[in-house]
Motif scaffolding. Structure first.
Motif, short mmCIF file in Angstrom:
data_model
loop_
_atom_site.label_atom_id
_atom_site.label_comp_id
_atom_site.label_asym_id
_atom_site.label_seq_id
_atom_site.Cartn_x
_atom_site.Cartn_y
_atom_site.Cartn_z
N GLU A 128 0.88 -1.08 0.00
CA GLU A 128 -0.21 0.07 0.03
C GLU A 128 0.99 1.19 0.08
N GLY A 129 0.52 2.16 -0.69
CA GLY A 129 1.30 3.54 -0.62
C GLY A 129 0.32 4.66 -1.22
N GLN A 130 0.81 5.54 -1.67
CA GLN A 130 0.26 6.76 -2.31
C GLN A 130 0.70 7.11 -3.57
N GLU A 131 -0.45 7.69 -4.15
CA GLU A 131 -0.03 8.12 -5.82
C GLU A 131 -0.43 9.76 -5.97
N SER A 132 0.55 10.21 -6.41
CA SER A 132 0.33 11.78 -6.75
C SER A 132 -0.37 12.07 -7.79
N MET A 133 -1.27 13.09 -7.91
CA MET A 133 -2.07 13.37 -8.86
C MET A 133 -2.28 14.88 -9.07
N VAL A 134 -2.58 15.39 -10.34
CA VAL A 134 -2.69 16.87 -10.74
C VAL A 134 -4.12 16.93 -11.15
N ALA A 135 -4.81 18.01 -10.90
CA ALA A 135 -6.18 18.17 -11.49
C ALA A 135 -6.25 19.88 -11.77
N ARG A 136 -6.99 20.09 -12.71
CA ARG A 136 -7.38 21.50 -13.13
C ARG A 136 -8.66 21.61 -12.96
N TRP A 137 -9.25 22.92 -12.25
CA TRP A 137 -10.59 23.09 -12.07
C TRP A 137 -11.19 24.40 -12.81
N ASP A 138 -12.29 24.25 -13.37
CA ASP A 138 -13.03 25.32 -14.16
C ASP A 138 -13.68 25.90 -12.97
N LEU A 139 -13.50 27.13 -12.49
CA LEU A 139 -14.29 27.64 -11.54
C LEU A 139 -15.68 28.06 -11.90
N SER A 140 -15.95 28.61 -13.00
CA SER A 140 -17.24 28.83 -13.47
C SER A 140 -18.18 27.70 -13.68
N ALA A 141 -17.69 26.47 -13.75
CA ALA A 141 -18.33 25.22 -13.84
C ALA A 141 -18.11 24.35 -12.49
N SER A 142 -17.19 24.77 -11.60
CA SER A 142 -17.06 24.05 -10.44
C SER A 142 -16.97 22.59 -10.47
N GLU A 143 -16.20 22.35 -11.60
CA GLU A 143 -15.79 21.03 -11.84
C GLU A 143 -14.43 20.62 -12.20
N PRO A 144 -13.86 19.58 -12.41
CA PRO A 144 -12.58 19.54 -13.16
C PRO A 144 -12.67 19.56 -14.57
N SER A 145 -11.61 20.28 -15.17
CA SER A 145 -11.61 20.24 -16.70
C SER A 145 -10.47 19.46 -17.17
N PRO A 146 -10.38 18.90 -18.42
CA PRO A 146 -9.35 18.02 -18.96
C PRO A 146 -7.73 18.77 -18.86
N LEU A 147 -6.95 18.03 -18.32
CA LEU A 147 -5.52 18.64 -18.26
C LEU A 147 -4.65 17.39 -19.06
N ALA A 148 -4.03 17.95 -19.84
CA ALA A 148 -3.11 17.21 -20.83
C ALA A 148 -1.74 16.51 -20.18
N PHE A 149 -1.62 15.55 -20.14
CA PHE A 149 -0.42 14.91 -19.74
C PHE A 149 0.53 14.35 -20.57
N PRO A 150 1.95 14.31 -20.46
CA PRO A 150 2.88 13.62 -21.40
C PRO A 150 2.39 12.22 -21.61
N GLU A 151 2.66 11.80 -22.83
CA GLU A 151 2.62 10.08 -22.97
C GLU A 151 3.59 9.26 -21.95
N GLU A 152 4.85 9.86 -21.77
CA GLU A 152 5.69 9.61 -20.91
C GLU A 152 5.41 8.97 -19.75
N LEU A 153 4.25 9.35 -18.89
CA LEU A 153 3.66 9.27 -17.55
C LEU A 153 2.99 7.93 -17.64
N GLN A 154 2.49 7.40 -18.89
CA GLN A 154 1.82 6.36 -19.01
C GLN A 154 2.52 5.00 -18.56
N ASN A 155 1.99 4.22 -17.52
CA ASN A 155 2.27 3.27 -17.13
C ASN A 155 3.59 3.11 -16.06
#
Length: 676
Positions: A128-155
């Motif tokens: 058991e451990g922990q995983e770091s994550m990044v999120a982007r929020w649209d304040l007008s919609a009060s919900e997460p909006s898509p955030l682009a990540f590099p392909e190198e982060l996959q797997n």
């Protein structure tokens, strides 16, 4: 004879014991002859010094040729490595020679492992451990909006994320399981385009400059008395611009006795203030490295108040001038330039694990503190209270907005809130996930960096990462275990539901409502789960995994608010309570026989170790602090009592062929006894 695959999984809130085998007692009933003892020689054949302190958990391999143990005073699901406690290391030992064969530790590092589960049959390890994550929020919609990540982060496994002070650059400290390599990947947060990739060793501290132009990497060697190696890299090109060895303390210029006596010297925090990199050691000394002139200031010792056990989580202002720390009722502020030291009493601050409860404004002139039900904004130079903001639940403070007019925070339920500082009004709220530790607010966009719990399952033989399991609601796990069916079994904190996962694909299989939260003992085989809650007046519950039938054993005379020992062998269930060992049919719950045993509440509280042999004819149980009793079940006779010299027996296991009984104790030794 089918091999016994036994796993005891114990933790601060629960214990899991696992076994498999063939059905032997569907119709059998034990005799009712008066209690007698038949002496049979039981010879101790070898002792393994497997652990430096204690052995609470171990397993035989399926062929009985080797033994698996876990380092330290731990069980296979009771490994707390946060704040530098225990490190989860599974060791394999040769039964013939007593020599170590292999070692398997968490590839992500000791600080990631909260619990570990091991299955000797499949040679799988779950950390058991922990995983770091990044999120982007649209304040007008009060919900997460898509955030682009590099392909190198996959797997890849991401140990930590950082975002620059201007919200333009992201950094991810990542591990490639296939290549067994660490690196930090830097990319543009808006486009997801990779900027550069810098190789790492895995145990580094990172810091991004405010404008995202520079990355500082501090390598923390074992025993940092000689300092740390710090390098500064250009983000866009990935080229190294500066490197030097930075001493964390200068003993000749810092004669304070409390410094010379401490031995846990390491880097505590690091950050940028313009073109200056500041370093804070665990001995509360601060230094600054002027990158423009490549000069290093003399170490400055913080006032003795900062070394008080009542203070923690030291924070540095963005301009590198102020250091702040808070205790339960005191805010401590120190100006590194002028030497002004302020102590503001009667300040109640919440202490959330892994959260930031202090936040400086971008200009360093104000500081925000989060308490149990309020947030205080104070003037840094004087400590004067400026504004009080109501907050219904405890949580974390993340940051001020770039203009210093808005404060961002997260409560313990993951609710993100934005407050207008001058009025204290809530400007907006969003339901987040995970434990958020960093944020950036600019315009109509909120970027957050947080963590979520994850269970990573590895193949011990190949070292390959098989799967990663994350709770759908990002909750921490109260316990986990690899069960004989090949699945991973988990329960989240606060949940009354058991979740079954495919250990290879991490796909959810099914859920079982158990009606109780945390704090329970579980034993399992291929077909059934048996559960006993530790607290309250709850019966033992049995679930048939094939038919989904549920049954309660309510006449077992169980102690209230205490653990019991459980062992499962096919249709036979052994229950150890403070005055007897009960043997029951799992299918019907019917009591087969009862064996007297004056265990005592102290041993019962420790979990009352108990074991059934592979063929179901022998029972071993703790009958005293230095004693194990071996019992013949068909004749209902005691074979003999086995003394454990200078030891407290903490765990028991029969070998797959029932020739050996293994006893693990608090002294850190494994004793093996040859059975008749």
């Amino acid at each position: 004879m089918k091999a016994l695959h036994k796993l005891v999984l114990g933790l601060a809130t629960g214990v899991i014991a696992i076994g498999t085998g063939v059905t032997l007692y569907t119709q059998h009933r034990f005799g009712t002859d008066p209690l007698t003892q038949v002496f049979r020689p039981v010879r101790r054949v070898t002792t393994l010094p497997a652990q430096p302190e204690s052995i609470r958990d171990f397993q035989f391999s399926s062929d009985g040729q080797s033994m698996f143990t876990l380092d330290g005073n731990l069980s296979f699901t009771d490994v707390t490595t946060r704040e530098g406690d225990e490190i989860a290391i599974v060791r394999q030992w040769d039964m013939a020679t007593g020599e170590p064969l292999a070692v398997f530790a968490n590839p992500i590092g000791g600080e990631e492992g909260l619990r570990v589960s091991f299955d000797a049959t499949t040679q799988r390890v779950a950390f058991e451990g922990q995983e770091s994550m990044v999120a982007r929020w649209d304040l007008s919609a009060s919900e997460p909006s898509p955030l682009a990540f590099p392909e190198e982060l996959q797997n890849h496994v991401v140990k930590q994320h950082l975002i620059s002070g201007n919200g333009q650059v992201g950094a991810a400290q990542q591990y490639d399981p296939e290549r067994d390599e660490w690196s930090v990947l830097l990319w543009e947060l808006e486009t997801g385009s990779t900027l550069s990739q810098i190789p790492l060793e895995g145990d580094e501290r990172l810091a991004l400059s405010q404008d995202g132009a520079w990355l500082a990497v501090a390598t923390l060697p074992p025993g940092a008395e000689n300092g740390v190696a710090v390098s500064v890299w250009e983000v866009t090109t990935g080229s190294q611009r500066h490197e030097r060895q930075i001493p964390l303390v200068d003993d000749t210029s810092q004669p304070s006795p409390w410094i010379r006596e401490r031995t846990d010297l390491t880097l505590s925090q690091m950050g940028f203030a313009g073109e200056t990199l500041w370093i804070l050691s665990s001995w509360n000394t601060q230094q600054q490295w002027d990158l423009a002139t490549n000069t290093l200031t003399d170490p400055v010792e913080l006032p003795s108040e900062f070394s008080s056990t009542g203070l923690s989580r030291v924070s540095m202002s963005p301009d590198g001038r102020w250091v702040a720390a808070s205790g339960k009722e005191t805010l401590q502020l120190y100006n590194l330039t002028t030497g002004i030291n302020l102590a503001i009493p009667n300040v109640s601050v919440y202490f959330p694990l892994e959260h930031a409860y202090l936040a400086f404004s971008p200009d360093g002139q104000r500081i925000a503190l989060r308490g149990n039900d309020e947030i205080q904004i104070r003037e840094t130079a004087s400590g004067r209270l400026l504004t009080t903001i109501e907050a219904e639940l405890p949580g974390s403070l993340l940051s001020f907005s770039a203009d210093g007019q808005t404060l961002v925070g997260s409560d313990r339920n993951g609710l993100l809130s934005l407050w207008q500082i001058d009025t204290g009004e809530v400007k907006g709220q969003m339901q987040g996930s995970g434990v958020t530790r960093q944020s950036w607010l600019g315009g109509n966009t909120l970027l957050t960096v947080g963590i979520q719990p994850v269970i990573r399952i590895w193949d011990k033989t190949s070292g390959r990462l098989l799967s990663q399991v994350v709770d759908p609601e990002q909750r921490w796990f109260s316990w986990m275990g690899l069960i004989p069916s090949g699945a991973l079994l988990t329960q989240a904190y606060g949940s009354t539901t058991l979740q079954f996962w495919d250990a290879t694909t991490a796909a959810p299989i099914m859920t079982q409502e158990v009606g109780v939260r945390d704090n329970m003992t579980i034993v399992a085989n291929q077909r059934r789960l048996v559960i006993h809650p530790h607290y309250g007046d709850h019966p033992i519950k049995v679930w048939d995994l094939e038919t989904q039938e549920k049954r309660s054993i309510s006449d077992a005379d169980l102690p209230t608010d205490s653990r019991v020992g459980l062992a499962l062998r096919d249709d036979l269930l052994a229950i150890a309570i403070d005055h007897s060992i009960q043997l029951r049919s799992v299918a019907t719950g019917e009591l087969i026989t009862s064996i007297p045993n004056s265990l005592g509440s102290r041993l019962l509280w420790q979990g009352a170790p108990i074991a059934l042999s592979a063929d179901g004819t022998l029972l071993a149980f703790i009958s005293g602090f230095n004693q194990v009793t071996l019992w013949d079940l068909p004749s209902q006779r005691r074979i003999r009592k086995i003394p454990i010299p200078m030891n407290v027996a903490a765990s028991l296991a029969f070998s797959p062929d029932d020739r050996l009984l293994a006893v693990g104790g608090r002294s850190g030794q494994l004793h093996f006894f040859e059975l008749p």
